[in-house]
Design a protein around this motif. Structure first.
Motif, PDB file in Angstrom:
ATOM      1  N   GLN A  94      -5.276  -3.975   3.826  1.00 37.45           N
ATOM      2  CA  GLN A  94      -4.219  -4.601   2.635  1.00 37.45           C
ATOM      3  C   GLN A  94      -3.368  -5.471   3.495  1.00 37.45           C
ATOM      4  OE1 GLN A  94      -4.349  -3.051  -0.546  1.00 37.45           O
ATOM      5  NE2 GLN A  94      -6.468  -2.887   0.399  1.00 37.45           N
ATOM      6  N   ARG A 113      -3.781  -1.600  -6.531  1.00 36.10           N
ATOM      7  CA  ARG A 113      -3.152  -0.366  -6.867  1.00 36.10           C
ATOM      8  C   ARG A 113      -4.142   0.734  -7.330  1.00 36.10           C
ATOM      9  NH1 ARG A 113       1.424  -1.059  -4.655  1.00 36.10           N
ATOM     10  NH2 ARG A 113       3.104  -1.744  -5.544  1.00 36.10           N
ATOM     11  N   HIS A 163      -4.758   1.925  -3.728  1.00 33.09           N
ATOM     12  CA  HIS A 163      -3.327   2.598  -3.445  1.00 33.09           C
ATOM     13  C   HIS A 163      -3.408   3.882  -4.308  1.00 33.09           C
ATOM     14  CE1 HIS A 163      -1.543  -1.728  -2.885  1.00 33.09           C
ATOM     15  NE2 HIS A 163      -2.841  -1.461  -2.312  1.00 33.09           N
ATOM     16  N   TYR A 170       0.985  -1.309  -0.055  1.00 34.93           N
ATOM     17  CA  TYR A 170       0.114   0.138  -0.036  1.00 34.93           C
ATOM     18  C   TYR A 170       0.678   1.257  -0.047  1.00 34.93           C
ATOM     19  CZ  TYR A 170      -4.092   2.972   1.603  1.00 34.93           C
ATOM     20  OH  TYR A 170      -4.986   3.867   1.781  1.00 34.93           O
TER      21      TYR A 170
END
Ligand code: ZN
Length: 509
Positions: free
Chosen positions: A304, A464, A468, A279
């Motif tokens: 995560q 992602r 993220h 992360y």
């Protein structure tokens, strides 16, 4: 006015705020690097000097954050911010941090930083000696400071404890958590009871044996690398407690510890911290040193780590790929088969230590801490009462009692560092990770087939893109809803727990 010029104007209005913010952010990161150093490198006598240093940095950061320049820059940026844009989110997050800090006198910010360093040292000593009295005075001092802070932050229907929760999980309140923990206890307690009554015990011997530290490090590191952790932008060091600190996507530090007779704590600890690390490494580079450049909340952070630790790392498909590698690192365990090993990764058993608790009982450990913390901030419990209150709750929730305070009230680092209100984020992480995993599976197809081939990049890519890359642009509530298409609930997590109890123990509730 077209969109480009509007964005240009908004950026211009934001520039002074971002310039000031970058320095505030740097000072916070400097404190974090020193905290990492304290855990991994600092000699045991270094605590008092480090406390002064941390107090100075915290004081400087606080001064800059609540300065009149910052207030002016924030006000100017608020005027130009267009709803729904990243600029608007920058202003929202900056305002949140400013308002919070402005209620705290600089003196108190410095005192909290120094107390955290000192009480951390006495907690380490107390835990080593299994003697609560060595920690009690510093803990009482810390509780006093945190009550003062919480009192200054509470207002309207925001309780003092809500104000502490908000630091880690913006917007979270006792009123939201009380029914959630009741729901979890209602479902998990019968599962734990059913497992206990069923009389089936899991043979854990495949996970036990002789696992040399160097081989555990090499295996854990290779697994972290395989799921995508970039060691050119990160480290893995031995420490008394596993944790992850990110100073930038290009500098993310993980720690680990091991049990030479059981490979699970080190491996799952490393996968957990590597999940946090992924992360941090995936946070948006363009927003670094800005109010939305970091993780949105600790609940999302914890989702995560738990996703990689539990939903990936304990899955059958993962072990189809990992087992030959496990055998190569641990020749002494070369006879361990997939069918023998898997149940030992899914035990459900009341235990004493939270960080090593299984997924069926973990949230009951959190529920205990949630109750104790609420009582502390309602003025019903003092530091001296905590060992007995701890044992009473463990008896009631899990039916176990620690033989020593080291494995009881002294087991967690959080209170020594003033981290009250932090624990519930672990449970939120469990809920969020289950719901994200369902959505990732729906989007990506046969994840198991990918894991069995050692392919983790598609899952990481999905995380992602959906988690993220957004940093703190959206609130945690918005982020989960955008990524999964529905509001957060406990449904997926509890369904997963019930399915494991059924498949491993044959227990249905
Ligand atoms: Zn974690």
């Amino acid at each position: 006015m077209n969109d480009t010029s509007r964005t240009g104007e908004a950026n211009q209005a934001l520039a002074p705020l971002l310039r000031l913010w970058a320095e505030v952010d740097d000072l916070g990161k400097a404190s974090s690097i020193l905290a990492w150093d304290q855990e991994t490198q600092m000699p045991s006598k270094g605590g008092a000097a480090r406390g002064k240093l941390q107090a100075t940095l915290a004081g400087l950061r606080h001064e800059k954050l609540v300065s009149s320049e910052m207030e002016d820059a924030l006000r100017a940026a608020e005027e130009g911010a267009v709803d729904g844009t990243p600029e608007h989110a920058q202003v929202r997050e900056a305002r949140r941090a400013f308002d919070r800090a402005a209620r705290i006198p600089g003196e108190l910010a410095r005192a909290l930083a120094e107390a955290a360093t000192l009480s951390h040292e006495s907690w380490v000593a107390a835990r080593k000696a299994a003697d609560f009295s060595l920690f009690e005075r510093d803990l009482a001092h810390m509780i006093g400071l945190k009550r003062e802070e919480a009192g200054l932050l509470a207002r309207g229907d925001i309780t003092p404890y809500d104000a502490l929760l908000d630091q880690w999980e913006p917007g979270m309140t006792e009123a939201k958590l009380v029914p959630l923990f009741a729901e979890l206890r209602d479902v998990l307690a019968p599962i734990v009871h059913g497992v206990r009554e069923c009389g089936r015990t899991i043979d854990e011997s495949p996970a036990r044996g002789d696992f040399p530290a160097a081989a555990q490090y090499a295996f854990g590191r290779s697994m972290a690398e395989a799921i995508g952790f970039d060691f050119d932008a990160g480290r893995l060091d031995l420490a008394p407690h596993p944790f992850c600190s990110g100073f930038a996507p290009s500098d993310v530090r993980l720690t680990w510890r091991f049990d030479a007779g059981d490979f699970r704590p080190a491996l799952f600890g490393i996968l957990h911290e590597a999940g946090h690390g992924l992360y941090e490494q995936g946070l948006p580079g363009a927003w670094q040193r800005t109010p939305i450049g970091g993780a949105v909340s600790l609940g999302v952070h914890e989702s995560q780590s738990r996703l990689w630790e539990n939903l990936v790392g304990r899955s059958r498909a993962f072990w189809e790929w990992a087992l030959p590698r496990f055998h190569a690192h641990f020749p002494g365990a070369s006879g361990v088969t997939l069918d023998a090993l898997l149940p030992a990764l899914h035990t459900i058993q009341p235990s004493l230590i939270r960080v090593e608790a299984d997924q069926g009982t973990y949230d009951l450990h959190i529920a205990i801490r949630f109750e104790l913390e609420r009582a502390i901030f309602a003025g019903e419990l003092e530091a001296r009462d905590l060992p007995d209150a701890w044992d009473a709750r463990y008896g009631a929730f899990l039916g176990v009692r620690a033989p020593s305070v080291a494995d009881g009230v002294l087991q967690d680092i959080h209170w020594s560092m003033g981290g009250f209100g932090y624990f519930p984020t672990y449970t939120l992480g469990n809920l969020i990770n289950a719901q994200l995993f369902t959505a990732a599976r729906a989007a990506l197809g046969d994840l198991d087939a990918m894991f069995a081939r050692g392919e983790f990049a598609p899952l990481l890519g999905w995380l992602r893109e959906n988690v993220h890359a957004h940093g703190a642009r959206y609130t945690a509530t918005e982020l989960v809803e955008r990524a999964t298409g529905r509001p957060l609930s406990a449904a997926d997590f509890l369904a997963d727990r019930a399915a494991t109890a059924a498949s491993v123990y044959g227990v249905t509730t």
